[in-house]
Design a protein around this motif. Structure first.
Motif, short mmCIF file in Angstrom:
data_model
loop_
_atom_site.label_atom_id
_atom_site.label_comp_id
_atom_site.label_asym_id
_atom_site.label_seq_id
_atom_site.Cartn_x
_atom_site.Cartn_y
_atom_site.Cartn_z
N UNK A 133 -14.29 -6.84 8.81
CA UNK A 133 -15.40 -6.29 9.30
C UNK A 133 -15.69 -4.69 9.41
N UNK A 134 -16.52 -4.13 10.01
CA UNK A 134 -17.04 -2.70 9.91
C UNK A 134 -15.66 -1.80 10.54
N UNK A 135 -15.15 -0.89 9.59
CA UNK A 135 -14.03 -0.05 10.01
C UNK A 135 -13.02 -0.98 10.60
N UNK A 136 -12.55 -1.77 10.10
CA UNK A 136 -11.45 -2.47 10.52
C UNK A 136 -10.12 -1.85 10.77
N UNK A 137 -10.08 -0.87 10.03
CA UNK A 137 -8.82 -0.11 9.90
C UNK A 137 -8.32 0.43 11.30
N UNK A 138 -9.19 0.64 12.08
CA UNK A 138 -9.13 1.17 13.47
C UNK A 138 -8.69 0.07 14.39
N UNK A 139 -8.36 -1.09 13.90
CA UNK A 139 -7.88 -2.30 14.83
C UNK A 139 -6.11 -2.37 14.49
N UNK A 140 -5.60 -1.55 15.43
CA UNK A 140 -4.04 -1.46 15.25
C UNK A 140 -3.43 -2.75 15.23
N UNK A 141 -2.48 -3.02 14.24
CA UNK A 141 -1.84 -4.31 14.32
C UNK A 141 -2.07 -5.21 13.31
N UNK A 142 -3.56 -4.97 12.75
CA UNK A 142 -3.88 -6.03 11.68
C UNK A 142 -3.05 -5.77 10.39
N UNK A 143 -2.55 -6.86 9.90
CA UNK A 143 -2.12 -6.56 8.68
C UNK A 143 -2.93 -5.88 7.49
N UNK A 144 -4.07 -6.22 7.57
CA UNK A 144 -5.04 -5.60 6.82
C UNK A 144 -5.26 -4.27 7.03
N UNK A 145 -5.09 -3.84 8.29
CA UNK A 145 -5.20 -2.39 8.55
C UNK A 145 -4.21 -1.49 8.08
N UNK A 146 -2.83 -1.97 8.19
CA UNK A 146 -1.72 -1.41 7.59
C UNK A 146 -1.87 -1.36 6.06
N UNK A 147 -2.36 -2.34 5.35
CA UNK A 147 -2.66 -2.31 3.93
C UNK A 147 -3.72 -1.16 3.58
N UNK A 148 -4.79 -1.25 4.37
CA UNK A 148 -5.84 -0.07 4.16
C UNK A 148 -5.40 1.14 4.19
N UNK A 149 -4.72 1.46 5.27
CA UNK A 149 -4.14 2.73 5.40
C UNK A 149 -3.09 3.25 4.24
N UNK A 150 -2.47 2.43 3.78
CA UNK A 150 -1.62 2.54 2.50
C UNK A 150 -2.35 2.94 1.39
N UNK A 151 -3.37 2.16 1.11
CA UNK A 151 -4.38 2.23 0.26
C UNK A 151 -4.95 4.05 0.19
N UNK A 152 -5.26 4.10 1.41
CA UNK A 152 -5.89 5.41 1.81
C UNK A 152 -4.90 6.54 1.54
N UNK A 153 -3.69 6.46 2.02
CA UNK A 153 -2.56 7.50 1.65
C UNK A 153 -2.55 7.69 0.09
N UNK A 154 -2.25 6.55 -0.60
CA UNK A 154 -2.16 6.52 -2.04
C UNK A 154 -3.28 7.36 -2.59
N UNK A 155 -4.55 7.08 -2.40
CA UNK A 155 -5.70 7.67 -3.34
C UNK A 155 -5.49 9.27 -2.72
N UNK A 156 -5.36 9.56 -1.39
CA UNK A 156 -5.27 11.04 -1.08
C UNK A 156 -4.26 11.75 -1.89
N UNK A 157 -3.29 11.07 -1.62
CA UNK A 157 -2.01 11.91 -2.14
C UNK A 157 -2.15 11.94 -3.75
N UNK A 158 -2.79 11.11 -4.25
CA UNK A 158 -3.25 11.19 -6.04
C UNK A 158 -4.01 12.46 -6.07
N UNK A 159 -5.05 12.43 -5.00
CA UNK A 159 -6.13 13.41 -5.32
C UNK A 159 -5.43 15.05 -4.96
N UNK A 160 -4.56 14.86 -4.13
CA UNK A 160 -3.90 16.17 -3.90
C UNK A 160 -2.82 16.42 -4.83
N UNK A 161 -2.65 15.47 -5.75
CA UNK A 161 -1.58 15.83 -6.89
C UNK A 161 -0.05 15.65 -6.20
N UNK A 162 -0.07 14.87 -5.07
CA UNK A 162 1.39 14.86 -4.56
C UNK A 162 2.25 13.76 -5.22
#
Length: 284
Positions: free
Chosen positions: A254-283
């Protein structure tokens, strides 16, 4: 109930989620004053030394009428720990205090101020829902002025059309457990736009210029997200403008589910988030 009373009630309702986030994602939280407002600077305990000179700018959601940097900590703390980076959570005027473009002007002023201390390619934006729409509107304004763009913008289910146009507004009505346009958003949209038409490209940046020069963008949504059409329409325009964009849709979410702590999908989404940003920052 007035917006001020509703804001207070909504803030009280976030106490448990914020307390859980503070325990799960230990961080130092400081107050930083920019443009006459106090913003929150979050330094996660797991700060990556390679990102010590980078900053992620958070623009919180809440239909332009709710929440604050304090009540959105369940999002910003999780993001800071996922990436291992500092986050500045922006305090902008809510619509019942000041109509558009007051909130956009605050975001723009904060970004300009940060450019005095950071190269643009070491900055990035992230925000969900109304915050995502506000980021896009701010980037359009900054690009038109010729201001250097940040490395990336990460938009979680951005509300980029406050008029409520799009297939998912009908199909997902009653199926997204968080929001519904006629029940919880239509009046907020009118409050935000003030005397402007709801399709004005300021409050509804999907109708504004989507053109070369915007930073790379991550879009996320879910198959039960009321704003899925906003996300799909924005992706199409970004592709047509040849702007690098990555879209991730999460099954059953659902809408901005990432803020629902404890959901497996939330954890996955934050990993996707980190991967994208670290790549953008050339880390990575």
């Amino acid at each position: 109930m007035s917006y001020e009373d509703a804001f207070a009630a909504m803030a009280a309702g976030t106490d448990e989620a914020v307390a859980n986030a503070l325990e799960l994602f230990p961080s130092e939280i400081q107050t930083i004053s920019i443009d006459g407002a106090d913003h929150l600077l979050i330094t996660p305990q797991n700060l990556d030394p390679g990102l010590a000179n980078h900053l992620l700018i958070h623009v919180h959601g809440g239909a332009h009428v709710f929440f604050s940097p304090e009540t959105a900590l369940n999002s910003s703390l999780a993001a800071a720990h996922a990436v291992g980076a500092r986050i500045l959570s922006v305090r902008y005027p809510l619509a019942w205090k000041a109509k558009f473009p007051a909130s956009r002007d605050r975001v723009v002023a904060v970004y300009r101020h940060l450019l005095q201390d950071y190269p643009a390619n070491q900055l990035a934006f992230y925000g969900g829902s109304a915050g995502g729409g506000l980021i896009l509107s701010s980037l359009q304004h900054l690009l038109a002025e010729g201001t250097d763009m940040p490395a990336a913008a990460l938009l979680l289910s951005p509300w980029v059309d406050v008029s409520g146009t799009g297939d998912s507004y009908a199909v997902m009505s009653g199926h997204d457990p968080v929001i519904d346009y006629p029940v919880s958003l239509a009046s907020a949209a009118r409050e935000y736009a003030g005397t402007l038409p709801l399709t004005n490209p300021g409050p509804s940046p999907i109708y504004g210029p989507i053109e070369s020069g915007l930073p790379r963008i991550l879009l996320t949504s879910g198959t039960r997200d009321l704003f899925l059409s906003d996300v799909a329409r924005l992706q199409r325009r970004l592709i047509d403008a040849k702007i690098p964009v990555e879209l991730i849709i999460y099954e059953g979410m659902w809408h901005v589910f990432q803020t629902s702590t404890g959901l497996p999908e939330s954890s996955t989404a934050w990993r996707d988030f980190a991967r994208f940003l670290r790549t953008a920052w050339a880390i990575d």
